[in-house]
Design a protein around this motif. Structure first.
Motif, PDB file in Angstrom:
ATOM      1  N   GLU A 192       0.835  -1.207   0.000  1.00  0.00           N
ATOM      2  CA  GLU A 192       0.000   0.000   0.000  1.00  0.00           C
ATOM      3  C   GLU A 192       0.868   1.254   0.000  1.00  0.00           C
ATOM      4  O   GLU A 192       0.595   2.216  -0.728  1.00  0.00           O
ATOM      5  N   LEU A 193       1.939   1.266   0.805  1.00  0.00           N
ATOM      6  CA  LEU A 193       2.847   2.410   0.837  1.00  0.00           C
ATOM      7  C   LEU A 193       3.623   2.541  -0.472  1.00  0.00           C
ATOM      8  O   LEU A 193       3.808   3.651  -0.985  1.00  0.00           O
TER       9      LEU A 193
ATOM     10  N   CYS B  59       3.412   5.803  -2.941  1.00  0.00           N
ATOM     11  CA  CYS B  59       4.622   6.572  -3.290  1.00  0.00           C
ATOM     12  C   CYS B  59       5.004   6.417  -4.754  1.00  0.00           C
ATOM     13  O   CYS B  59       5.982   7.031  -5.200  1.00  0.00           O
ATOM     14  N   GLU B  60       4.250   5.583  -5.479  1.00  0.00           N
ATOM     15  CA  GLU B  60       4.480   5.354  -6.908  1.00  0.00           C
ATOM     16  C   GLU B  60       5.913   4.906  -7.182  1.00  0.00           C
ATOM     17  O   GLU B  60       6.569   5.380  -8.121  1.00  0.00           O
TER      18      GLU B  60
ATOM     19  N   GLY C 188      12.665   1.082  -3.833  1.00  0.00           N
ATOM     20  CA  GLY C 188      12.145   1.361  -5.163  1.00  0.00           C
ATOM     21  C   GLY C 188      12.605   2.712  -5.654  1.00  0.00           C
ATOM     22  O   GLY C 188      13.118   3.536  -4.894  1.00  0.00           O
ATOM     23  N   THR C 189      12.428   2.949  -6.935  1.00  0.00           N
ATOM     24  CA  THR C 189      12.864   4.205  -7.545  1.00  0.00           C
ATOM     25  C   THR C 189      11.678   5.115  -7.806  1.00  0.00           C
ATOM     26  O   THR C 189      10.534   4.680  -7.929  1.00  0.00           O
ATOM     27  N   THR C 190      11.962   6.406  -7.913  1.00  0.00           N
ATOM     28  CA  THR C 190      10.940   7.402  -8.210  1.00  0.00           C
ATOM     29  C   THR C 190      11.616   8.647  -8.765  1.00  0.00           C
ATOM     30  O   THR C 190      12.852   8.710  -8.836  1.00  0.00           O
TER      31      THR C 190
ATOM     32  N   GLU D 243       4.361  15.103   1.120  1.00  0.00           N
ATOM     33  CA  GLU D 243       2.942  15.377   0.911  1.00  0.00           C
ATOM     34  C   GLU D 243       2.165  14.091   0.611  1.00  0.00           C
ATOM     35  O   GLU D 243       1.022  13.922   1.051  1.00  0.00           O
ATOM     36  N   VAL D 244       2.784  13.178  -0.127  1.00  0.00           N
ATOM     37  CA  VAL D 244       2.152  11.888  -0.391  1.00  0.00           C
ATOM     38  C   VAL D 244       1.940  11.138   0.925  1.00  0.00           C
ATOM     39  O   VAL D 244       0.866  10.555   1.160  1.00  0.00           O
TER      40      VAL D 244
END
Length: 273
Positions: free
Chosen positions: A97-98, A102-103, A116-118, A127-128
Motif C-alpha cells: 500500500e505504501l 509513493c508510486e 524502489g525508484t521514483t 505530501e504523499v
C-alpha cells in the motif's frame, strides 16, 4: 458468522508464507460465532472500550495486544487477533500500500527494507505520506527541494539506534531517502554524514492505510455475514514515550543519549516486533 468462514477468508487475504504460522487469536477463537468485527492499528484502551460499546466481539489489530484494558476485555469476552508481520508484505498489505502510494518502481526487498525508484522532490514525497496516512505533521530531515530518486521503506522503529543495519542497507543500495519510524539523533547524525534524507511516518501511523484497506477487503468478503468497523485510535508515534507496555522503561531513554542506550530495552522491542 461461523469461525470457519472467517478463518478461510483470512487465509485468502494472508496467503502462504505471509501467515507464517503465527495467526493466533487471544484468547482462542473457539467455536463461538462472530457477530461483529472491529479493525484497528492498535489495541488501545480507547479502541477496546469503543469495540465493546459497539457490540464488537472480535477486534483485529495490527500491533499485538499486551494487556491493555484487561478487565474490559475479560468482562466482555472480547476476542483479539494481531496481524502484525503477517500483513506487512501480504499482496494487499501495509508495504504494498505504501509502495503504491509513493508510486515506486523497480521495487525489491533487501534485508527487510523495501526499495524502489521514483522521480520527485522531498517535499512531494512528504505530501504523499501526509495524504496517505492522514497526517498533518510529518517529521523529516533533508532539503525540501532536493531530488528523491531511490527510496527505502522499513516499517516500525527503523530510526532507532539498534536498527543501524537498516540505514547501512539503504546506503549500500544507493537510497537517498528512508521512510520509517521513531526518529532519533543517531539516525539524524547518520543521515547528515551520508546525505540520507529521512521521513518519520510514525510507528503506528505507518500502518493506518494498510489496515484501512484490510477492513475494506474483509468487509467486501463478509458483506453477507457480519459488519466490519474501523477504529482509528493509535498509540503514540514513538513507543518510547507512551506505549503502555514500556512504562517501566520510560526513564531509560532520552534523545540525548540514544547512542548509549543499553541493549535491554532494544532486545525487548525486538521481541515485540
Amino acid at each position: 458468522m461461523e469461525v470457519e468462514t472467517l478463518v478461510h477468508i483470512l487465509q485468502e487475504l494472508i496467503p502462504g508464507k505471509n501467515a507464517g504460522g503465527s495467526l493466533r487469536f487471544v484468547p482462542d477463537l473457539g467455536t463461538l460465532p462472530v457477530g461483529r468485527i472491529g479493525v484497528a492499528v492498535d489495541p488501545t484502551p480507547e479502541n477496546i472500550q469503543t469495540a465493546v460499546e459497539r457490540g464488537i466481539d472480535l477486534l483485529i489489530t495490527y500491533h499485538p495486544w499486551t494487556g491493555e484494558a484487561t478487565e474490559i476485555v475479560n468482562h466482555a469476552n472480547l476476542r483479539l487477533l494481531a496481524l502484525h508481520g503477517n500483513w506487512d508484505s501480504a499482496p494487499a498489505g501495509i508495504l504494498p500500500e505504501l509502495v503504491q502510494a509513493c508510486e515506486l518502481r523497480e521495487v525489491a526487498e533487501r534485508d527487510g527494507v523495501m526499495i524502489g525508484t521514483t522521480e520527485t522532490a522531498l517535499r512531494g514525497l512528504i505530501e504523499v505520506c501526509q495524504r496517505t496516512l492522514e497526517l498533518t505533521v510529518v517529521p523529516y530531515f533533508g532539503e525540501l527541494r532536493s531530488p528523491v530518486r531511490k527510496v527505502g521503506i522499513y516499517l516500525g522503529s527503523g530510526f532507532l539506534p539498534h536498527r543501524r543495519a537498516v540505514w547501512e542497507t539503504c546506503r549500500a543500495q544507493g537510497c537517498d531517502t528512508l521512510l520509517s519510524g521513531e526518529l532519533t539523533m543517531a539516525a539524524l547524525r547518520f543521515g547528515t554524514e551520508h546525505q540520507l534524507k529521512l521521513i518519520d511516518l510514525g510507528h503506528s501511523a505507518a500502518a493506518r492505510a494498510g489496515m484501512n484497506k484490510f477492513r475494506r477487503l474483509l468487509a467486501e468478503r463478509l458483506s453477507d455475514h457480519c459488519p466490519v468497523d474501523f477504529l482509528d485510535g493509535l498509540y503514540s508515534c514513538n513507543y518510547f514515550t507512551s506505549y503502555s507496555i514500556l512504562d517501566n522503561y520510560s526513564a531509560a531513554f532520552t534523545e540525548s543519549d540514544d547512542l548509549e542506550m543499553g541493549p535491554e530495552l532494544f532486545s525487548f522491542i525486538e521481541k515485540m516486533e
